[in-house]
Design an enzyme around this catalytic site. Structure first.
Site, PDB file in Angstrom:
ATOM      1  N   ALA A 167     -19.072 -20.623   7.908  1.00  0.00           N
ATOM      2  CA  ALA A 167     -20.115 -20.698   6.881  1.00  0.00           C
ATOM      3  C   ALA A 167     -19.522 -21.055   5.524  1.00  0.00           C
ATOM      4  CB  ALA A 167     -20.873 -19.378   6.804  1.00  0.00           C
ATOM      5  N   LYS A 201     -26.507 -29.804  16.406  1.00  0.00           N
ATOM      6  CA  LYS A 201     -25.139 -29.802  16.935  1.00  0.00           C
ATOM      7  C   LYS A 201     -24.967 -28.493  17.696  1.00  0.00           C
ATOM      8  CE  LYS A 201     -21.211 -28.696  16.585  1.00  0.00           C
ATOM      9  NZ  LYS A 201     -20.325 -28.003  17.594  1.00  0.00           N
ATOM     10  N   GLY A 208     -23.395 -18.428  13.121  1.00  0.00           N
ATOM     11  CA  GLY A 208     -22.012 -18.387  13.580  1.00  0.00           C
ATOM     12  C   GLY A 208     -21.159 -17.493  12.713  1.00  0.00           C
ATOM     13  N   SER A 209     -19.914 -17.877  12.533  1.00  0.00           N
ATOM     14  CA  SER A 209     -18.933 -17.019  11.877  1.00  0.00           C
ATOM     15  C   SER A 209     -18.925 -17.199  10.363  1.00  0.00           C
ATOM     16  CB  SER A 209     -17.536 -17.307  12.426  1.00  0.00           C
ATOM     17  OG  SER A 209     -17.072 -18.570  11.967  1.00  0.00           O
ATOM     18  N   GLU A 232     -16.026  -7.827  13.251  1.00  0.00           N
ATOM     19  CA  GLU A 232     -16.872  -8.124  14.402  1.00  0.00           C
ATOM     20  C   GLU A 232     -16.008  -8.537  15.593  1.00  0.00           C
ATOM     21  OE1 GLU A 232     -21.018 -10.448  15.112  1.00  0.00           O
ATOM     22  OE2 GLU A 232     -19.411 -11.627  14.210  1.00  0.00           O
TER      23      GLU A 232
END
Length: 491
Positions: free
Chosen positions: A234, A176, A229-230, A386
């Site tokens: 997650a 994906k 990713g973030s 971040e």
């Protein structure tokens, strides 16, 4: 797309599949619509997993040499289409075309070749060992369908970093890609088909995370999930995976430090610092927190600012450009929000500190000026969270105070990477050993070997991939213990 035909439908079970609706993919370079992309739902996710599950027994039973040959065929076709892939990737995610040509695309092909060769070298077995006369044989059994969810900052390279070891290990794949950068994943589907991968071994489902990604990661037949990713995403994936006890590998956010010691080569240190603006700061490993020993602050800063002044921001297709656009206007707003809140709290912008509105207005793209903020507190948002943009902070620590340097460096929730500029080898090794990070670079940055483990500590991730660690993840380890007696004597 950049004169390259790209099919915008899903790739499921060796065929193109449509969806009832689409979404628009825009270029960050100038905001132009690139394509209408098939918008996946739970139906497409279920179909892709079913295809991967059906193809799994045959792929798992395929001899390692044959699997390796198919991965080499994929790599060969990536090389053959490197110019096309680079042009499409640049149009889709805005990273420098010269970087795609010279570094990224060769790395994509290398990912497939490395794991193909590693598969053959390992022969998917460890050396046998003895326990009181009994023989232990450890083997890697392919785990099953793997759901791979990849980010937009290096779409094809980070996808291939996951796809290659999963396929080499004998697992099947449903990819994906990020909705902001779906195009090269579709081209890779064509490449795998041309290389001869059987239907269902590699599948691509496009769409949004909550519509296509969530049903994919919650599917009971998925046996591995790898996500980059973030942290919030997650958490949601881990909750879904827990229902079926599916192992996950997460490479998440970073807030990495760059420590500059007083005895360091300051020209090298300044070069390392400016390198953190690569890909408009959209690099998870970027050392965005510069920590400088007080006595060399001004000398380092002068060198750094001289280099920043020479950076060229603009169209990433131009060879002269050093910094291209951010991925999306919404992302520019997010980055600018961090900076504006930091400035309101007392930070000072020595360079940048705002969107490049002139360039953005003239081009229609999404550009943010390379920024350096000083006068920031260790506990402030700009130091702790971040940003994922071309925004660095500068702090100092007292001369000789290694404890304070380490405290500042380790003083976030993250632990993905750290970079250290040091002149004294012993001191550099001593400080480097105390840094909480999955990767520590000393007097260098972004030197990566596929044989090395890669991943993060703390909130930066779970698990390690790369080399044999990838096979450990995409397989189930099995130990077969055989007794020396009990065998029929057939004389």
């Amino acid at each position: 797309m950049a004169h390259v035909p790209v099919d915008t439908r899903h790739w499921i079970n060796g065929a193109r599949v449509t969806s009832p609706t689409t979404f628009t993919d825009h270029s960050p370079i100038d905001g132009t619509p690139l394509a209408e992309i098939a918008r996946g739902t739970a139906a497409e996710a279920r179909a892709a997993v079913a295809a991967a599950d059906a193809a799994f027994p045959g792929w798992a039973a395929t001899p390692p040499a044959e699997r390796a040959a198919l991965l080499h065929a994929v790599a060969d076709r990536v090389d053959a289409r490197a110019e096309e892939l680079a042009a499409v990737e640049t149009a889709d995610n805005g990273a420098l075309l010269r970087s795609h040509r010279r570094g990224v695309l060769p790395r994509v092909a290398h990912n497939f070749r490395y794991f193909a060769d590693r598969l053959l070298a390992l022969a998917l077995s460890h050396d046998d060992f003895d326990t009181r006369g009994h023989t232990n044989h450890v083997s890697w059994d392919p785990a099953g369908p793997a759901a791979l969810i990849t980010p937009w900052n290096a779409p094809l390279m980070l996808s291939s970093w996951k796809i290659a070891p999963a396929l080499a290990a004998g697992s099947t794949v449903v990819l994906k890609p990020a909705e902001w950068t779906p195009l090269t994943a579709s081209l890779l589907a064509d490449i795998t088909h041309e290389a001869g991968l059987p239907p269902g071994v590699f599948n691509v489902v496009q769409g949004y995370g909550d519509e296509a990604g969530a049903p994919l990661t919650a599917h009971p037949d998925v046996r591995r999930i790898s996500f980059t990713g973030s942290v919030p995403t997650a958490h949601r994936i881990a909750e879904a995976a827990a229902a079926h006890l599916v192992p996950c590998s997460f490479e998440l956010g970073g807030k990495s430090p760059l420590l500059v010691l007083a005895d360091a080569d300051l020209d090298l240190a300044a070069d390392l610092a400016v390198e953190q603006y690569d890909n408009a700061g959209q690099v998870c490993l970027a050392a965005t927190r510069i920590l400088v020993e007080e006595s060399v602050r001004d000398a380092f800063l002068g060198r750094f600012l001289d280099r920043v002044a020479k950076l060229v921001q603009g169209d990433p297709r131009d060879e002269a450009t050093d910094i291209g656009p951010s991925i999306h206007p919404r992302h520019v707003e997010r980055v600018d929000g961090f900076v504006r809140r930091a400035l309101a709290a007392g930070a000072k912008a020595l360079v940048g500190g705002a969107p490049d509105t002139g360039l953005s207005d003239a081009s229609g793209g999404a550009y943010y000026l390379p920024t350096l903020l000083t006068d920031v507190d260790q506990e402030s948002e700009i130091v702790q969270e971040e940003v994922f943009g071309p925004v660095l902070t500068l702090q100092t620590f007292p001369d000789g105070d290694e404890d304070e340097a380490v405290r500042l460096a380790n003083g976030t929730r993250f632990g993905l990477a750290a970079t250290l500029a040091a002149g004294d080898r012993e001191r550099g090794a001593r400080i480097g050993a105390r840094l909480v990070a999955g990767t520590v670079w000393v007097n260098c940055f972004y030197v990566r070997d596929l044989s090395a483990p890669f991943g993060g500590s703390r909130r930066s991730g779970i698990g390690r991939e790369g080399g044999d660690w990838s096979f450990d993840f995409y397989c189930d380890l099995k130990n077969t213990v055989t007794a020396p007696k009990g065998w029929a004597d057939h004389g």
